[in-house]
Each structure stands twice: as C-alpha cells, then as structure tokens.
Design a protein around this motif. Sequence first.
Motif, PDB file in Angstrom:
ATOM      1  N   PRO A  14     -32.760  67.186  21.333  1.00  0.00           N
ATOM      2  CA  PRO A  14     -31.879  67.188  22.517  1.00  0.00           C
ATOM      3  C   PRO A  14     -32.686  67.547  23.767  1.00  0.00           C
ATOM      4  O   PRO A  14     -33.737  68.179  23.701  1.00  0.00           O
ATOM      5  N   GLU A  15     -32.154  67.195  24.923  1.00  0.00           N
ATOM      6  CA  GLU A  15     -32.874  67.436  26.167  1.00  0.00           C
ATOM      7  C   GLU A  15     -32.719  68.884  26.631  1.00  0.00           C
ATOM      8  O   GLU A  15     -33.669  69.497  27.125  1.00  0.00           O
ATOM      9  N   LYS A  16     -31.557  69.499  26.469  1.00  0.00           N
ATOM     10  CA  LYS A  16     -31.293  70.806  27.055  1.00  0.00           C
ATOM     11  C   LYS A  16     -31.402  71.959  26.050  1.00  0.00           C
ATOM     12  O   LYS A  16     -31.336  73.113  26.417  1.00  0.00           O
ATOM     13  N   THR A  17     -31.499  71.651  24.760  1.00  0.00           N
ATOM     14  CA  THR A  17     -31.614  72.727  23.760  1.00  0.00           C
ATOM     15  C   THR A  17     -32.922  72.577  23.013  1.00  0.00           C
ATOM     16  O   THR A  17     -33.529  71.511  23.008  1.00  0.00           O
ATOM     17  N   SER A  18     -33.306  73.650  22.412  1.00  0.00           N
ATOM     18  CA  SER A  18     -34.565  73.628  21.657  1.00  0.00           C
ATOM     19  C   SER A  18     -34.344  73.343  20.186  1.00  0.00           C
ATOM     20  O   SER A  18     -35.297  73.315  19.400  1.00  0.00           O
ATOM     21  N   LYS A  19     -33.085  73.180  19.801  1.00  0.00           N
ATOM     22  CA  LYS A  19     -32.769  72.920  18.399  1.00  0.00           C
ATOM     23  C   LYS A  19     -33.035  71.457  18.068  1.00  0.00           C
ATOM     24  O   LYS A  19     -32.523  70.573  18.720  1.00  0.00           O
ATOM     25  N   VAL A  20     -33.825  71.219  17.079  1.00  0.00           N
ATOM     26  CA  VAL A  20     -34.186  69.868  16.654  1.00  0.00           C
ATOM     27  C   VAL A  20     -33.420  69.527  15.394  1.00  0.00           C
ATOM     28  O   VAL A  20     -33.412  70.299  14.419  1.00  0.00           O
ATOM     29  N   ARG A  21     -32.818  68.355  15.447  1.00  0.00           N
ATOM     30  CA  ARG A  21     -32.049  67.909  14.278  1.00  0.00           C
ATOM     31  C   ARG A  21     -32.885  66.909  13.470  1.00  0.00           C
ATOM     32  O   ARG A  21     -33.538  66.029  14.019  1.00  0.00           O
ATOM     33  N   LYS A  22     -32.821  67.043  12.164  1.00  0.00           N
ATOM     34  CA  LYS A  22     -33.631  66.215  11.267  1.00  0.00           C
ATOM     35  C   LYS A  22     -32.716  65.497  10.287  1.00  0.00           C
ATOM     36  O   LYS A  22     -31.871  66.137   9.661  1.00  0.00           O
ATOM     37  N   ILE A  23     -32.958  64.200  10.178  1.00  0.00           N
ATOM     38  CA  ILE A  23     -32.137  63.376   9.260  1.00  0.00           C
ATOM     39  C   ILE A  23     -33.090  62.666   8.297  1.00  0.00           C
ATOM     40  O   ILE A  23     -34.035  61.994   8.729  1.00  0.00           O
ATOM     41  N   LEU A  24     -32.799  62.787   7.028  1.00  0.00           N
ATOM     42  CA  LEU A  24     -33.597  62.108   6.002  1.00  0.00           C
ATOM     43  C   LEU A  24     -32.875  60.811   5.604  1.00  0.00           C
ATOM     44  O   LEU A  24     -31.695  60.817   5.254  1.00  0.00           O
ATOM     45  N   VAL A  25     -33.588  59.695   5.683  1.00  0.00           N
ATOM     46  CA  VAL A  25     -33.006  58.391   5.354  1.00  0.00           C
ATOM     47  C   VAL A  25     -33.816  57.769   4.220  1.00  0.00           C
ATOM     48  O   VAL A  25     -35.060  57.639   4.339  1.00  0.00           O
ATOM     49  N   PRO A  26     -33.148  57.370   3.122  1.00  0.00           N
ATOM     50  CA  PRO A  26     -33.881  56.725   2.030  1.00  0.00           C
ATOM     51  C   PRO A  26     -34.511  55.413   2.494  1.00  0.00           C
ATOM     52  O   PRO A  26     -33.994  54.709   3.360  1.00  0.00           O
ATOM     53  N   GLY A  27     -35.618  55.061   1.891  1.00  0.00           N
ATOM     54  CA  GLY A  27     -36.340  53.839   2.295  1.00  0.00           C
ATOM     55  C   GLY A  27     -35.577  52.554   2.027  1.00  0.00           C
ATOM     56  O   GLY A  27     -35.657  51.579   2.787  1.00  0.00           O
ATOM     57  N   TRP A  28     -34.806  52.537   0.982  1.00  0.00           N
ATOM     58  CA  TRP A  28     -34.096  51.283   0.650  1.00  0.00           C
ATOM     59  C   TRP A  28     -33.039  50.922   1.680  1.00  0.00           C
ATOM     60  O   TRP A  28     -32.723  49.746   1.896  1.00  0.00           O
TER      61      TRP A  28
END
Length: 330
Positions: free
Chosen positions: A12-26
């Motif tokens: 995000p631009e205004k927060t320091s919290k980074v969100r992580k999403i795991l997506v399978p390759g298929w």
Amino acid sequence: MADKYFTILIVPEKTSKVRKILVPGWILKGAAIGLSFVALVGIIMVLDYWYVMNQIGENKQLKMENRRLRQQVQVFQNKLTTIESTMERVKTFVTRLKVITNIEDRSGLLENLNRTKLPEAATNIGTQENTTADSTAGPTTPPTASWNSADPRDPEDVQLRKEYEQLDTMFSELNQDSLFVEQMLQDQYELLADQKSFLAARPTVKPAIGYFTSGFGVRRSPFGGRAKMHEGLDIANRPGTLIRAPANGTVIFSDTKAGYGQTVILDHGYGVETWYAHTRKLLVSKGQKVRRGENIAQLGNSGRSTGPHLHYEVRVNGTPVDPLTYILEN
C-alpha cells in the motif's frame, strides 16, 4: 512433485503493511492459456466481421451494376426492335423493286418474240407487244449464341443471363438479316446495271424518218407477184435521209450484200441484231461502236429495190422478228 507457487506482494502507498498472496502455478498457466484463447477468438471474429462486411459491400455494388446492365439491355432491345422493323421494310422494298423492274426473265422475252405468230405484211404496221417478269426472294436462318458468366444461384444474375442471351440472339439475327439484305441489294445492283445495258441494247427507236410502206410478214412479192415472207419493215423517204442506230451496238457488217445492196448490220448483244439495207451511203465501218441515235447510213435505193426506202430487220438469235415489237415511238 510439489506444486509451484508464485508470491504476489501488495504494497500500500500510505501504510507499511505488506500483503502477500500465494498463487499456485497451474492457475497462472490456465489464465494465460485462457487469455490467449480469448484473444485468438476475438481476432478471428474481427477478421470474419471484416470479410462479411466486405462481401455485403461487393454484393450491393454487383446488384447496382446488374440493375444498370438490365436497363442498358432493355435500351438495346428497344433499339434492336426498331432496327429489325427497318430491316423488314428494306427487304420488302427490295422485293418490290425486283418485281417492278422486270429484270429476271430476259430469255423468256426473246423466246416470246421467237414464238410470235407471223402476221400478214400488208396489215402489220403499228402493232406492239408487252412482256412481264416475276421475281422471288430467299429466306434466311439466324444463328444462336450462349453466355455462361452469370451465377446460377443469384436470381438477378439468372434473369440478366436470359436477357443477355435474348439480346445476343437478336444481334445474330440482325447481322444475318443485314448480310442477306446486302446480298440482295448487291444482286439487285448487278441486275439493274445489266438491265440498263439490256435496255440500251433494245432497238426501241425508229431508225429513220418516213412512212411504213410494208410490214413484217407474208406478202405478195413485188418481183414476180408470188406470196413470200417479208422479214423486215420498209420505211420510205427521200434519198439521203439519215438512218440512225435504234440502240447501242457494234457494227459487224458494213458493205454490199447480195439483194440487200449497201447494208449495215449492228450487233446489240443478247442475241439481237439489226439490219439496214438498200442504203445510198455507209457512214460507219466494221468493228465501230455506235450509240442509240448515232447516224450510221443514208437512205437509198441500192440492191434489189423498187424505190428509195430503208429495209429494216430485227433478228433474235438469227431469227427475223417483227421490228414493231421493239419500236416504242408512235
């Protein structure tokens, strides 16, 4: 084999919290394949739409062109109908012309003259005969034509094809008729030219001024008193009266002949000859061409004659015929 995962980080631009999403390759592979398929289908649809629209435009243009062609065909059909009517009138005129000119039975004319019954010379002064002739015209058969460039599935093209074939057939018939009329006119021209020569060769003019003293036929001979055939016409006048050619011809004899005295013989062609006997002076020579009305001799009393006169004979194929049959003058 463990599935591969792809990590998607969202910062995000205004927060320091980074969100992580795991997506399978298929899933990513399937998405890529799906997008490619959709793009391919879209391209195919766009190309098909362009092709269809282009065909629609061409069809509209062809229909408009067909309408214009049908209008032109109709115009040409009307013009051809008019020309055909004119050609029919021309053929009728040519046929009538051949009939009224009486130019197709000259041999019959000469045969009729030869078959004429011999009259008495004393009564045969002033009679004439007329002849007639017939003519025919031959038919003609026009050719046909074909045209195979139309689309048999399109009703307008089929109709246009029929109209074109009709137009082509009309052109063929008109061409055949024009050739037929041209040949008829050419034949007519040749016949009329020959007729002009034939008429110019007919001895229709009285060869000398004077009185008819003895006609063609059987008479009592002035030498001995016996009945004898008189093969010509006697015209009496003063010695020296000019004798003229009654028709165009060629001098084939200009000399003294036993019994006839000084004699001129003209060949007019078509088997017709004219003889001029008992003349005083010959004005033409053998082989000379003469025209109707030209002076050829002077009336006289040479040969076996009882007085100044012209003995005038007309012979057809060597047979004497009545000169009055030809003379048109009063």
